[in-house]
Structure formats: C-alpha cells, structure tokens
Scaffold this motif. Structure first.
Motif, PDB file in Angstrom:
ATOM      1  N   ALA A 216      33.757 -52.169 -54.456  1.00  0.00           N
ATOM      2  CA  ALA A 216      33.855 -53.128 -53.352  1.00  0.00           C
ATOM      3  C   ALA A 216      35.227 -53.779 -53.315  1.00  0.00           C
ATOM      4  N   LEU A 217      35.768 -54.133 -54.474  1.00  0.00           N
ATOM      5  CA  LEU A 217      37.116 -54.694 -54.529  1.00  0.00           C
ATOM      6  C   LEU A 217      38.150 -53.692 -54.029  1.00  0.00           C
ATOM      7  N   GLY A 222      41.125 -55.843 -52.638  1.00  0.00           N
ATOM      8  CA  GLY A 222      41.248 -56.988 -53.534  1.00  0.00           C
ATOM      9  C   GLY A 222      41.948 -56.576 -54.807  1.00  0.00           C
ATOM     10  N   ARG A 223      41.801 -57.388 -55.869  1.00  0.00           N
ATOM     11  CA  ARG A 223      42.448 -57.077 -57.135  1.00  0.00           C
ATOM     12  C   ARG A 223      41.514 -57.397 -58.298  1.00  0.00           C
ATOM     13  N   ILE A 248      41.574 -49.365 -67.854  1.00  0.00           N
ATOM     14  CA  ILE A 248      42.505 -48.896 -66.825  1.00  0.00           C
ATOM     15  C   ILE A 248      42.045 -47.548 -66.277  1.00  0.00           C
ATOM     16  N   GLU A 249      41.753 -46.632 -67.173  1.00  0.00           N
ATOM     17  CA  GLU A 249      41.365 -45.291 -66.754  1.00  0.00           C
ATOM     18  C   GLU A 249      40.069 -45.304 -65.954  1.00  0.00           C
ATOM     19  N   HIS A 250      39.134 -46.179 -66.345  1.00  0.00           N
ATOM     20  CA  HIS A 250      37.868 -46.224 -65.620  1.00  0.00           C
ATOM     21  C   HIS A 250      38.065 -46.779 -64.211  1.00  0.00           C
ATOM     22  N   GLY A 256      40.796 -47.243 -58.049  1.00  0.00           N
ATOM     23  CA  GLY A 256      41.372 -48.577 -58.068  1.00  0.00           C
ATOM     24  C   GLY A 256      42.740 -48.717 -58.685  1.00  0.00           C
ATOM     25  N   SER A 257      43.536 -47.674 -58.755  1.00  0.00           N
ATOM     26  CA  SER A 257      44.857 -47.801 -59.383  1.00  0.00           C
ATOM     27  C   SER A 257      45.702 -48.885 -58.723  1.00  0.00           C
TER      28      SER A 257
END
Length: 321
Positions: A216-217, A222-223, A248-250, A256-257
């Motif tokens: 959703a973000l 969003g962040r 990070i990887e997930h 979401g990068s």
C-alpha cells in the motif's frame, strides 16, 4: 574501501526527550546521546528528523511538554553553527549549499495535543511537519499497534486527518494499529510514511509492517524508514548491520526500492544493532550497502528517496505581500 561519502537522511531519533529531561546535555558531542552534531557530520547525515515524544504510559502528557521539546530543538539543535531548520518545500533545493546539515521536527503520538486542533495548528506554525498519530497504545485520536482491540480512528481522530490534509501536515503510521493504517489509507488524500518500521515477514515484531501494508505504501508512493531497533531487525534481537539487508531485499521484492529510506530510532533504544550504534556509523553502513547493491539504489535508500518525498509533499512557503 571506496572513498565515496554518501549523503544520508534519517527520519527518526529521540534526542529531544533526552534534552528536555537533561537540559545540561551538549548536543554537539555529549556521550549521553547517540545522535550528536559531531556524529551526524561524521556519518554524512544531511538531514535528521527529531521526534517530539511524550509517553502517556510513563508521564503526564500535555501541550506544554510538546512546546518544551520544540524549544529544546530551537535552543540546542537549530542554532548558529548547528543544524538548519527544514520546514518548507522550497528549502529542499537549498540543502546542497548547507554543509552542516538540516533538522526537521516530527510529533510521535498526538496525546499531548489534548484533542485540540488549535494546538495542532500551533505545532505546524512552530515548524512541526510530520505527525505520528499514536505511540503503541490508544489515545484520543486512534489505537496504537499494541492496543489489543486494534481499533481505527475516533471522530476526533478523523477530524485531525481532515485538518492535516488541509494544512499540509504530513502523517506517519509507525506505531499505528493495522485498522488505523487501512482507515488512513482510505481517508488520506496524500501519501504517508512509516518513519521507523521494518518488514514483518523478516522479523515478526508487531511494530513491523505486513507485506500488504508495504504494498500500500508503494502504491501511494509513500515511504518506509527501515529502523535499527535490534528486536525489529531480527527475531530475538542480537542483530548486526548485515541483518538490515534482509529487510531491504524484502521491501525491494515487493516493488518498494524507491520507497526505502532509514529511520534509526537512535536515542529511543537502549541496545543497538552491531555496526549501527550511532549516526557516525552511516559511512561504514554505506560501504556495506555498496558491496551488495548498485550505487544508484544505495544513494536512493540513504538520501534520495527521502528528499524526493519531501520535495514533492512538504507544504510550500507562504508568500507575503
């Protein structure tokens, strides 16, 4: 080791509650703090968000105590020779010309507003730009993530959301109960952030975000500020800097990068991720990231994604005749 010092934006620390409790603390280099001016400069931290934190579980909360932490920021952090105070969208373009760094104010839990939107307006006028709606438990606006009933917003809380959308105050869902997260996603007209939360799929602490919340973000642009709280990084704690990479990887696997940033929670913890004990360690953390990921991605996670969000979503400075 590559000699490429990278800029950093950190979206959460709890220095101000310590300064309020002990006014003799020297922000420039005091050993009682995780975050000091000296360490921010050493770690390349161009922007640090300072939370105003009052805990209804530990103390009597009031608007006066919010004002006290704003004053601590003004008197001890945003000083000549200290940090520049970031408040407006237009100021994001000036950051490259201010080598000593910038600071912003956020409110962690609206308990101290006492249900009064006039107090919220005063916070905005005094420079607060992010509002975390709860801490871990219920308040007059909504339920926190550890509140057993997992409720959404009260009527007063819904009026607060409407005021935030009108005023330009940005919202933060770290600590908000899942029901509140989803209600806010429906009601809010702008993207919001989770300033200091990790991925629940990697570490199952209730303060971390589910895959659905992360998606959703991502969808709203969003962040998510990945945090260095050891028990949010690795089940059972005992985390090392390398363990943050799994989060990070997930998040990247969920698309979401471009939403990743960091929110350390320094000065809000009494145990630390090994290798991430204070902001001076960000330079070493950047090298760890560069050893595993492309430089463009690393620059985005450390600084670029956060700055893009601010440049897009901060309110514009009012023009005066």
């Amino acid at each position: 080791m590559r000699n490429r010092k990278m800029k950093v934006a950190d979206f959460h620390c709890d220095v101000l509650s310590k300064l309020q409790a002990s006014p003799d603390i020297d922000f420039t280099k005091d050993s009682r703090l995780d975050v000091t001016l000296e360490r921010l400069l050493a770690g390349g931290v161009e922007l640090q968000i300072f939370a105003i934190f009052l805990s209804a579980q530990r103390e009597k909360v009031s608007f006066e105590r919010i004002l006290g932490q704003i004053e601590s920021f003004r008197a001890q952090v945003a000083t000549p020779g200290g940090l520049q105070w970031l408040r407006w969208k237009e100021e994001t373009t000036e950051m490259a010309d201010r080598p000593t760094g910038w600071g912003m104010l956020s409110l962690e839990g609206v308990d101290g507003l006492e249900g009064n939107l006039f107090y919220a307006q005063l916070c905005f006028e005094l420079g607060v730009r992010f509002m975390g709606l709860t801490w871990n438990y219920a308040n007059w606006a909504a339920d926190g993530v550890l509140e057993p009933r997992n409720g959404g917003f009260t009527e007063q809380g819904r009026r607060l959301i409407e005021w935030c959308n009108r005023s330009g105050m940005l919202l933060d869902v770290s600590h908000l109960a899942p029901a509140g997260f989803w209600e806010l996603a429906e009601r809010n007209t702008r993207p919001f952030i989770a300033s200091h939360s990790n991925a629940a799929a990697i570490c199952g602490h209730p303060r971390n975000l589910s895959d659905e919340q992360i998606r959703a973000l991502v969808a709203m642009d969003g962040r998510i500020g990945l945090t260095f709280v050891p028990w949010f990084v690795r089940d059972g704690g005992g985390a090392k800097a390398e363990d943050v990479l799994r989060h990070i990887e997930h998040v990247c696997s969920l698309g979401g990068s471009r939403q990743i940033m960091f929110g350390s929670d320094f000065d809000g913890i009494d145990a630390w991720v090994e290798g991430l004990e204070h902001p001076g360690k960000y330079a070493e953390f950047a090298e760890l990231l560069l050893a595993h990921y492309p430089e463009e991605d690393v620059r985005g996670w450390l600084h670029g994604n956060a700055l893009t969000f601010l440049a897009t979503n901060l309110p514009s400075k009012p023009s005066h005749p």
